[in-house]
Scaffold this active site. Structure first.
Site, mmCIF file in Angstrom:
data_model
loop_
_atom_site.group_PDB
_atom_site.id
_atom_site.type_symbol
_atom_site.label_atom_id
_atom_site.label_comp_id
_atom_site.label_asym_id
_atom_site.label_seq_id
_atom_site.Cartn_x
_atom_site.Cartn_y
_atom_site.Cartn_z
ATOM 1 N N CYS A 265 0.941 -1.003 0.386
ATOM 2 C CA CYS A 265 0.091 0.025 0.160
ATOM 3 C C CYS A 265 0.806 1.475 0.586
ATOM 4 O O CYS A 265 1.751 1.254 0.497
ATOM 5 C CB CYS A 265 -0.588 -0.126 0.880
ATOM 6 N N CYS B 243 -3.930 6.376 -0.101
ATOM 7 C CA CYS B 243 -3.845 4.630 -0.854
ATOM 8 C C CYS B 243 -2.987 4.596 -2.174
ATOM 9 O O CYS B 243 -2.334 3.259 -2.859
ATOM 10 C CB CYS B 243 -3.993 3.712 -0.091
ATOM 11 N N LYS C 196 -12.083 -5.202 2.607
ATOM 12 C CA LYS C 196 -11.127 -4.019 3.578
ATOM 13 C C LYS C 196 -12.175 -2.551 3.739
ATOM 14 O O LYS C 196 -12.506 -2.385 2.622
ATOM 15 C CB LYS C 196 -9.958 -3.646 3.422
ATOM 16 N N ARG D 2 -3.012 4.156 12.318
ATOM 17 C CA ARG D 2 -2.529 5.250 11.587
ATOM 18 C C ARG D 2 -1.090 6.033 12.603
ATOM 19 O O ARG D 2 -0.128 6.780 12.106
ATOM 20 C CB ARG D 2 -3.922 6.239 11.233
ATOM 21 N N ARG E 297 -10.813 7.894 4.174
ATOM 22 C CA ARG E 297 -10.717 6.604 3.178
ATOM 23 C C ARG E 297 -11.475 5.871 2.428
ATOM 24 O O ARG E 297 -12.302 4.628 1.523
ATOM 25 C CB ARG E 297 -9.688 5.192 3.360
ATOM 26 N N GLU F 136 -16.690 -8.477 -4.256
ATOM 27 C CA GLU F 136 -15.301 -7.929 -4.252
ATOM 28 C C GLU F 136 -14.125 -8.745 -3.862
ATOM 29 O O GLU F 136 -13.108 -8.967 -4.307
ATOM 30 C CB GLU F 136 -14.621 -7.091 -2.586
ATOM 31 N N LYS G 35 -11.355 -7.235 6.393
ATOM 32 C CA LYS G 35 -10.730 -6.766 7.674
ATOM 33 C C LYS G 35 -11.578 -5.351 7.696
ATOM 34 O O LYS G 35 -12.200 -4.635 6.846
ATOM 35 C CB LYS G 35 -9.934 -6.704 6.777
ATOM 36 N N SER H 170 -5.832 -2.816 14.934
ATOM 37 C CA SER H 170 -4.698 -1.881 15.590
ATOM 38 C C SER H 170 -6.219 -1.878 17.018
ATOM 39 O O SER H 170 -5.783 -2.072 18.163
ATOM 40 C CB SER H 170 -4.321 -1.111 14.845
ATOM 41 N N TYR I 243 -1.604 -8.499 16.112
ATOM 42 C CA TYR I 243 -1.010 -7.890 17.250
ATOM 43 C C TYR I 243 -0.526 -8.714 19.118
ATOM 44 O O TYR I 243 0.904 -8.669 19.149
ATOM 45 C CB TYR I 243 -0.821 -6.542 17.302
HETATM 46 C C1 PBG Z 1 -2.382 1.088 5.094
HETATM 47 C C2 PBG Z 1 -3.390 -0.403 6.453
HETATM 48 C C3 PBG Z 1 -4.454 0.059 7.074
HETATM 49 C C4 PBG Z 1 -4.666 -1.086 7.976
HETATM 50 C C5 PBG Z 1 -3.111 -1.809 7.983
HETATM 51 N N1 PBG Z 1 -2.494 -1.258 6.178
HETATM 52 C C6 PBG Z 1 -4.755 1.456 6.964
HETATM 53 C C7 PBG Z 1 -5.781 1.975 6.637
HETATM 54 O O1 PBG Z 1 -6.514 1.485 5.912
HETATM 55 O O2 PBG Z 1 -5.592 3.070 7.139
HETATM 56 C C8 PBG Z 1 -4.817 -1.090 9.666
HETATM 57 C C9 PBG Z 1 -4.266 -2.451 10.271
HETATM 58 C C10 PBG Z 1 -4.396 -1.592 11.668
HETATM 59 O O3 PBG Z 1 -5.441 -0.934 12.156
HETATM 60 O O4 PBG Z 1 -4.232 -2.726 12.618
HETATM 61 N N2 PBG Z 1 -3.184 0.458 4.074
#
Ligand code: PBG
Length: 339
Positions: free
Chosen positions: A120, A130, A195, A205, A217, A233, A248, A274, A313
């Site tokens: 990305c 992105c 996603k 972030r 986004r 998708e 995700k 996260s 994590y």
């Molecule tokens: C990048 C990306 C993101 C995450 C994984 N790859 C952030 C986003 O799309 O803003 C999020 C992962 C997480 O929150 O643990 N595109």
């Protein structure tokens, strides 16, 4: 047959009986460890909103992998935090980019570990989106060229799997074509297929220093309201050549995971993001929740919902907790510890 002859509690009486009746088994091999890679040496920076997670320089990431592998971790996903960002995301496809350097080092030291590269551009673009931005808009097709270039560069660095997460249309096809044209037909694609534009990415972030500098986004990531669209998708990504797909975030999207796992015949990943991690950490830090039990229950349930593997994590802790639980079951069974 019903009560009193049918009594479901019969099989819940002892740990061994519950073991026989258990429908879902979580193993260390199901867990993928995310690593945030910085340039430099000897760097290990804590991430405030994700206690226990760090940004590592490559040497420190390799060092951190020793105990992770001892716990049973066999796969990592790499995120790069480059020194400088620009409007071309040049750090993403540089031969000496942060992810490329880390992938080479990890593969040299631990050839048996599966290395996945997040593909990305938000971490590499000065605007934090992105893809390529023109007049405040994220351009789809111009971004595909960057995706193709980046995939080849990551494959050349030894990554086993590239994982496009930008949610651009056609990205999987563009990447597959470029990989094949450069003789990298064995490099696999894990598509972040469904996603969602999620608030649960907040702490990431911070970790990846990648918040968008304007807007959000929602023009490329999915609307949390949509399930039918997730099926489209996933279906398109598989048609375009995805070897694996991903849903995700995980916990708030278990219905999506179930539907995808039932409908498609490719391995399905879930990304426990996260915010999911941070919520457990924050509540546990206040003594409001038992971290180990809450994390393990979440991971187990994500697997029960259909995930073949989980990016988390909690990977290293969870792998260790799984070992400890297996050891405890072993001694409970009355056997002596084997050599
Ligand atoms: C990048 C990306 C993101 C995450 C994984 N790859 C952030 C986003 O799309 O803003 C999020 C992962 C997480 O929150 O643990 N595109």
């Amino acid at each position: 047959m019903s009560f009193p002859s049918e009594r479901l509690r019969r099989l819940r009486r002892t740990p061994a009986l519950r073991g026989l009746a258990r429908e879902t088994i979580l193993e260390p091999a199901d867990l993928v460890l995310p690593l945030f890679i910085r340039p430099g040496k000897n760097e290990k920076r804590a991430i405030k909103s994700m206690p226990g997670v760090f940004q590592f320089s490559t040497d420190q990431a390799v060092k951190a992998l020793v105990p992770a592998i001892a716990s049973g971790i066999r796969a990592v996903i790499l995120f790069g935090i480059p020194d400088k960002k620009d409007a071309e995301a040049s750090g993403a496809y540089a031969a000496d980019g942060v992810v490329q350097v880390a992938a080479r080092a990890i593969k040299a030291k631990f050839p048996g570990v599966a290395v996945i590269a997040d593909l990305c551009f938000c971490e590499y673009m000065d605007h934090g989106h992105c893809g390529v931005v023109q007049k405040g808009e994220v351009l789809n097709d111009a971004t595909l060229e960057l995706s193709a270039k980046t995939a080849v560069s990551q494959a050349e660095a030894g990554c086993d799997i590239v994982a496009p997460s930008g949610m651009m249309d056609g990205q999987v096809a563009a990447i597959r074509k470029a990989l094949d044209a450069s003789g990298r037909e064995s490099t696999a694609i894990l598509a972040y297929a469904a996603k969602y534009a999620s608030a649960f990415y907040g702490p990431f972030r911070d970790a990846a220093e990648s918040p968008p500098s304007f807007g959000d986004r929602s023009s490329y990531q999915m609307d949390p309201a949509n399930l039918r669209e997730a099926m489209r998708e996933v279906s398109l990504d598989i048609q375009e050549g995805a070897d694996m797909v991903m849903v995700k975030p995980a916990l708030a999207y278990l219905d999506v995971l179930r539907r995808v796992a039932d409908a498609f015949r490719v391995p399905c990943a879930a990304y426990s993001v996260s915010g999911e991690y941070a919520m457990i950490k924050a509540a546990a830090g206040r003594g409001w929740i038992d971290e180990r039990r809450a994390a393990m229950e979440s991971l187990l349930c994500i697997k029960r919902a259909g995930a073949d593997f989980v990016i988390t994590y909690h990977a290293v802790d969870a792998a260790r907790w799984l070992r400890e639980a297996a050891d405890a079951a072993f001694s409970r069974a009355g056997s002596r510890r084997g050599k």
